[in-house]
Structure formats: structure tokens, C-alpha cells
Scaffold this motif. Structure first.
Motif, PDB file in Angstrom:
ATOM      1  N   LEU A 122       0.877  -1.174   0.000  1.00  0.00           N
ATOM      2  CA  LEU A 122       0.000   0.000   0.000  1.00  0.00           C
ATOM      3  C   LEU A 122       0.914   1.222   0.000  1.00  0.00           C
ATOM      4  CD1 LEU A 122      -2.462  -1.328   2.714  1.00  0.00           C
ATOM      5  CD2 LEU A 122      -2.829  -1.303   0.234  1.00  0.00           C
ATOM      6  N   LEU A 123       1.161   1.776  -1.178  1.00  0.00           N
ATOM      7  CA  LEU A 123       2.252   2.731  -1.341  1.00  0.00           C
ATOM      8  C   LEU A 123       1.882   4.171  -0.995  1.00  0.00           C
ATOM      9  CD1 LEU A 123       3.725   1.371  -4.706  1.00  0.00           C
ATOM     10  CD2 LEU A 123       4.373   0.762  -2.353  1.00  0.00           C
ATOM     11  N   GLY A 124       0.683   4.592  -1.314  1.00  0.00           N
ATOM     12  CA  GLY A 124       0.293   5.979  -1.071  1.00  0.00           C
ATOM     13  C   GLY A 124      -0.547   6.116   0.179  1.00  0.00           C
ATOM     14  N   ASP A 125      -0.549   7.316   0.766  1.00  0.00           N
ATOM     15  CA  ASP A 125      -1.343   7.554   1.970  1.00  0.00           C
ATOM     16  C   ASP A 125      -2.822   7.286   1.729  1.00  0.00           C
ATOM     17  OD1 ASP A 125       1.045   8.330   3.087  1.00  0.00           O
ATOM     18  OD2 ASP A 125       0.424  10.398   3.508  1.00  0.00           O
ATOM     19  N   ASP A 126      -3.343   7.753   0.599  1.00  0.00           N
ATOM     20  CA  ASP A 126      -4.772   7.564   0.312  1.00  0.00           C
ATOM     21  C   ASP A 126      -5.108   6.091   0.136  1.00  0.00           C
ATOM     22  OD1 ASP A 126      -5.176  10.271   0.464  1.00  0.00           O
ATOM     23  OD2 ASP A 126      -5.182  10.600  -1.705  1.00  0.00           O
ATOM     24  N   GLU A 127      -4.211   5.350  -0.540  1.00  0.00           N
ATOM     25  CA  GLU A 127      -4.420   3.909  -0.731  1.00  0.00           C
ATOM     26  C   GLU A 127      -4.424   3.185   0.613  1.00  0.00           C
ATOM     27  OE1 GLU A 127      -2.410   0.241  -3.302  1.00  0.00           O
ATOM     28  OE2 GLU A 127      -1.316   2.120  -3.043  1.00  0.00           O
ATOM     29  N   LEU A 128      -3.518   3.575   1.481  1.00  0.00           N
ATOM     30  CA  LEU A 128      -3.425   2.940   2.796  1.00  0.00           C
ATOM     31  C   LEU A 128      -4.668   3.243   3.629  1.00  0.00           C
ATOM     32  CD1 LEU A 128      -0.050   2.914   4.721  1.00  0.00           C
ATOM     33  CD2 LEU A 128      -2.238   2.452   5.789  1.00  0.00           C
ATOM     34  N   ARG A 129      -5.090   4.496   3.620  1.00  0.00           N
ATOM     35  CA  ARG A 129      -6.298   4.861   4.382  1.00  0.00           C
ATOM     36  C   ARG A 129      -7.536   4.133   3.857  1.00  0.00           C
ATOM     37  NH1 ARG A 129      -4.045  10.232   3.733  1.00  0.00           N
ATOM     38  NH2 ARG A 129      -3.059  10.886   5.688  1.00  0.00           N
ATOM     39  N   ALA A 130      -7.651   4.025   2.540  1.00  0.00           N
ATOM     40  CA  ALA A 130      -8.801   3.336   1.952  1.00  0.00           C
ATOM     41  C   ALA A 130      -8.814   1.861   2.354  1.00  0.00           C
ATOM     42  CB  ALA A 130      -8.779   3.474   0.432  1.00  0.00           C
ATOM     43  N   ALA A 131      -7.642   1.231   2.338  1.00  0.00           N
ATOM     44  CA  ALA A 131      -7.557  -0.184   2.725  1.00  0.00           C
ATOM     45  C   ALA A 131      -7.931  -0.373   4.185  1.00  0.00           C
ATOM     46  CB  ALA A 131      -6.148  -0.709   2.463  1.00  0.00           C
ATOM     47  N   LEU A 132      -7.430   0.486   5.056  1.00  0.00           N
ATOM     48  CA  LEU A 132      -7.761   0.371   6.473  1.00  0.00           C
ATOM     49  C   LEU A 132      -9.247   0.639   6.724  1.00  0.00           C
ATOM     50  CD1 LEU A 132      -4.640   2.048   8.111  1.00  0.00           C
ATOM     51  CD2 LEU A 132      -5.220  -0.384   8.083  1.00  0.00           C
ATOM     52  N   GLY A 133      -9.813   1.563   5.964  1.00  0.00           N
ATOM     53  CA  GLY A 133     -11.245   1.808   6.085  1.00  0.00           C
ATOM     54  C   GLY A 133     -12.061   0.597   5.676  1.00  0.00           C
ATOM     55  N   ALA A 134     -11.620  -0.096   4.608  1.00  0.00           N
ATOM     56  CA  ALA A 134     -12.321  -1.299   4.148  1.00  0.00           C
ATOM     57  C   ALA A 134     -12.187  -2.428   5.168  1.00  0.00           C
ATOM     58  CB  ALA A 134     -11.780  -1.731   2.793  1.00  0.00           C
ATOM     59  N   VAL A 135     -11.003  -2.538   5.772  1.00  0.00           N
ATOM     60  CA  VAL A 135     -10.803  -3.556   6.811  1.00  0.00           C
ATOM     61  C   VAL A 135     -11.715  -3.279   7.996  1.00  0.00           C
ATOM     62  CG1 VAL A 135      -9.165  -4.411   8.535  1.00  0.00           C
ATOM     63  CG2 VAL A 135      -8.455  -4.182   6.154  1.00  0.00           C
ATOM     64  N   ARG A 136     -11.753  -2.026   8.435  1.00  0.00           N
ATOM     65  CA  ARG A 136     -12.604  -1.685   9.576  1.00  0.00           C
ATOM     66  C   ARG A 136     -14.065  -2.011   9.274  1.00  0.00           C
ATOM     67  NH1 ARG A 136     -15.962   1.763  12.127  1.00  0.00           N
ATOM     68  NH2 ARG A 136     -15.504   2.180  14.317  1.00  0.00           N
ATOM     69  N   ALA A 137     -14.513  -1.683   8.058  1.00  0.00           N
ATOM     70  CA  ALA A 137     -15.901  -1.973   7.691  1.00  0.00           C
ATOM     71  C   ALA A 137     -16.178  -3.471   7.714  1.00  0.00           C
ATOM     72  CB  ALA A 137     -16.200  -1.401   6.306  1.00  0.00           C
ATOM     73  N   ALA A 138     -15.197  -4.280   7.344  1.00  0.00           N
ATOM     74  CA  ALA A 138     -15.386  -5.732   7.284  1.00  0.00           C
ATOM     75  C   ALA A 138     -15.406  -6.386   8.656  1.00  0.00           C
ATOM     76  CB  ALA A 138     -14.290  -6.356   6.431  1.00  0.00           C
ATOM     77  N   LEU A 139     -14.847  -5.712   9.664  1.00  0.00           N
ATOM     78  CA  LEU A 139     -14.750  -6.292  11.001  1.00  0.00           C
ATOM     79  C   LEU A 139     -16.027  -6.100  11.808  1.00  0.00           C
ATOM     80  CD1 LEU A 139     -11.174  -5.134  12.065  1.00  0.00           C
ATOM     81  CD2 LEU A 139     -11.890  -7.479  11.592  1.00  0.00           C
ATOM     82  N   THR A 140     -16.337  -7.106  12.602  1.00  0.00           N
ATOM     83  CA  THR A 140     -17.372  -6.953  13.607  1.00  0.00           C
ATOM     84  C   THR A 140     -16.857  -6.023  14.703  1.00  0.00           C
ATOM     85  OG1 THR A 140     -16.519  -8.852  14.817  1.00  0.00           O
ATOM     86  CG2 THR A 140     -18.275  -9.275  13.223  1.00  0.00           C
ATOM     87  N   ASP A 141     -17.764  -5.482  15.528  1.00  0.00           N
ATOM     88  CA  ASP A 141     -17.307  -4.727  16.689  1.00  0.00           C
ATOM     89  C   ASP A 141     -16.486  -5.661  17.565  1.00  0.00           C
ATOM     90  OD1 ASP A 141     -18.503  -2.398  15.895  1.00  0.00           O
ATOM     91  OD2 ASP A 141     -20.320  -2.710  17.082  1.00  0.00           O
ATOM     92  N   GLY A 142     -15.276  -5.244  17.888  1.00  0.00           N
ATOM     93  CA  GLY A 142     -14.371  -6.105  18.653  1.00  0.00           C
ATOM     94  C   GLY A 142     -13.529  -7.007  17.781  1.00  0.00           C
ATOM     95  N   GLY A 143     -13.808  -7.043  16.467  1.00  0.00           N
ATOM     96  CA  GLY A 143     -13.006  -7.856  15.557  1.00  0.00           C
ATOM     97  C   GLY A 143     -11.591  -7.306  15.433  1.00  0.00           C
ATOM     98  N   GLN A 144     -10.662  -8.178  15.056  1.00  0.00           N
ATOM     99  CA  GLN A 144      -9.253  -7.801  15.035  1.00  0.00           C
ATOM    100  C   GLN A 144      -8.657  -7.845  13.635  1.00  0.00           C
ATOM    101  OE1 GLN A 144      -8.076 -10.750  18.095  1.00  0.00           O
ATOM    102  NE2 GLN A 144      -7.202  -8.995  19.172  1.00  0.00           N
ATOM    103  N   PHE A 145      -7.625  -7.038  13.448  1.00  0.00           N
ATOM    104  CA  PHE A 145      -6.883  -6.943  12.199  1.00  0.00           C
ATOM    105  C   PHE A 145      -5.402  -7.124  12.503  1.00  0.00           C
ATOM    106  CE2 PHE A 145      -4.847  -3.675   9.197  1.00  0.00           C
ATOM    107  CZ  PHE A 145      -4.632  -4.611   8.202  1.00  0.00           C
ATOM    108  N   GLY A 146      -4.794  -8.122  11.855  1.00  0.00           N
ATOM    109  CA  GLY A 146      -3.374  -8.388  12.066  1.00  0.00           C
ATOM    110  C   GLY A 146      -2.583  -8.152  10.790  1.00  0.00           C
ATOM    111  N   PHE A 147      -1.420  -7.520  10.920  1.00  0.00           N
ATOM    112  CA  PHE A 147      -0.560  -7.287   9.759  1.00  0.00           C
ATOM    113  C   PHE A 147       0.876  -7.091  10.233  1.00  0.00           C
ATOM    114  CE2 PHE A 147      -1.796  -3.112  11.214  1.00  0.00           C
ATOM    115  CZ  PHE A 147      -0.661  -2.331  11.066  1.00  0.00           C
ATOM    116  N   GLU A 148       1.803  -7.208   9.289  1.00  0.00           N
ATOM    117  CA  GLU A 148       3.191  -6.950   9.605  1.00  0.00           C
ATOM    118  C   GLU A 148       3.825  -6.084   8.530  1.00  0.00           C
ATOM    119  OE1 GLU A 148       2.672  -9.161   7.229  1.00  0.00           O
ATOM    120  OE2 GLU A 148       3.911 -10.913   7.631  1.00  0.00           O
TER     121      GLU A 148
END
Length: 198
Positions: free
Chosen positions: A62-88
Motif C-alpha cells: 500500500l504505497l500511497g497515503d490515500d491507498e493505505l487509508r482506503a484499505a484500512l477503512g475497508a478492513v474496519r468496515a469488514a470487522l465486527t465490533d471487537g473484531g481484530q486486524f493483524g498485519f506486519e
């Protein structure tokens, strides 16, 4: 990604933009996984998963700031409340790319006792962005093949800046794959973040 509800025999979904990667993964029919060709921008999941993970340093693609923010927004939307996101992501301060040379090959198991050799040659470094070429080949085999890549290396505090804007809050942080503490000299920034209620 692990779904939130359903009977115990329901498995996971794997989302991957690489058709070749999915073709390889589908050779494991014993895995209870739905294989989906696409990326986060092509999906519109809402509170579907208890856990989302990006593996293989995919976060660094995820090279650009906007691309990174969009991806994190999509991850958050996909998670249940209390759901977790793991990355390295590799830590910028360790400058891992400095050891990527044609003189330092990496041997990778290719199955059935075979191995593949990979070398990496850095083409350019511009701040957080590193462009490099990976060369793959079988020792004593056919001519090697090349693959060009671009990765973004973030400093230790940078993932938290983007996470704060997207919503998931950091639960756990590690500095290596053995669960060591993060900090100066640790090669990785391994993060587990949790979606908190709005």
C-alpha cells in the motif's frame, strides 16, 4: 478472514489480487476456504469477519497515503465490533533492503525436496519507497525469472497514525515473529488492532 457467525464447518475467505496465487492455494482442497480474486477496493463487506489478516508483508504494498487509508477503512468496515486486524511491516529504521543483493541469495523450499533460489537487487530508494527486482531460479535449472516490486517501509510510529484515522485501535505489538518486543533494532512491526464501536 474468519467469518463472524455460522456453523463450525464454515471456514474462511481469502482475498487475493493474484490469480496465480489463488490457483496455487486452491490445490489444498482440504482447507475450508472461499478463494476470492480481488482486492479490498473491490469488496464491500460490512461487519462480516471476526479477524482479518494481511500476510507476507502485503501491508507494504500500500504505497500511497490515500491507498493505505482506503484499505484500512475497508478492513474496519469488514470487522465486527471487537473484531481484530493483524498485519506486519518491516521497520524502516532497520533498512532491511541494504542486505538485498545478488550476493545474498535466499533458498526457498519448493516442495518434493526441491528448492528455489531468490536474490533481490535494489533499484532505487526514495524516502519510504524501495523499488527492487527479485530473481528466481532453480539451482542448476532453467534460466531464472525476474519480478519487479515496490514496497513502502514505515517507521515504528507510522502505522499507528494511519490506524488512528481509520478506527482500529492497537491491541498488541511485536518486534519479530517469535513474539519479541518492538523497539530499536527489531526487524518487524507486527500489529494486532481491534475495531472499537463508533
Amino acid at each position: 478472514m474468519r467469518p463472524r457467525t455460522g456453523p463450525p464447518d464454515i471456514g474462511c475467505a481469502r482475498l487475493d489480487p493474484g490469480a496465480g496465487m489463488l490457483e496455487q492455494a486452491r490445490r489444498r482442497p482440504e482447507l475450508d476456504i472461499e478463494w476470492i480474486l480481488g482486492d479490498l477496493g473491490s469488496m464491500s463487506w460490512e461487519r462480516e469477519f471476526d479477524f482479518v489478516v494481511m500476510t507476507g508483508h502485503a501491508f507494504q504494498m500500500l504505497l500511497g497515503d490515500d491507498e493505505l487509508r482506503a484499505a484500512l477503512g475497508a478492513v474496519r468496515a469488514a470487522l465486527t465490533d471487537g473484531g481484530q486486524f493483524g498485519f506486519e511491516t518491516r521497520d524502516l529504521l532497520t533498512r532491511a533492503w541494504e542486505s538485498w543483493t545478488t550476493e545474498t541469495p535466499v533458498e526457498v523450499a519448493a516442495g518434493a525436496g526441491a528448492s528455489m533460489r531468490m536474490t533481490r537487487q535494489v533499484r532505487s530508494v526514495d524516502g519510504e519507497i524501495v523499488v527492487f527486482t527479485s530473481t528466481f531460479g532453480v539451482p542448476g535449472g532453467s534460466a531464472p525469472g525476474d519480478s519487479d516490486s515496490t514496497l513502502r517501509f514505515l517507521g515504528a510510529d507510522r502505522p499507528d497514525v494511519f490506524l488512528a484515522g481509520a478506527g482500529p485501535a492497537v491491541d498488541e505489538r511485536y518486534g519479530d515473529r517469535a513474539g519479541g518486543p518492538p523497539g530499536e533494532g527489531s526487524p518487524e512491526i507486527i500489529t494486532v488492532a481491534r475495531r472499537t464501536p463508533a
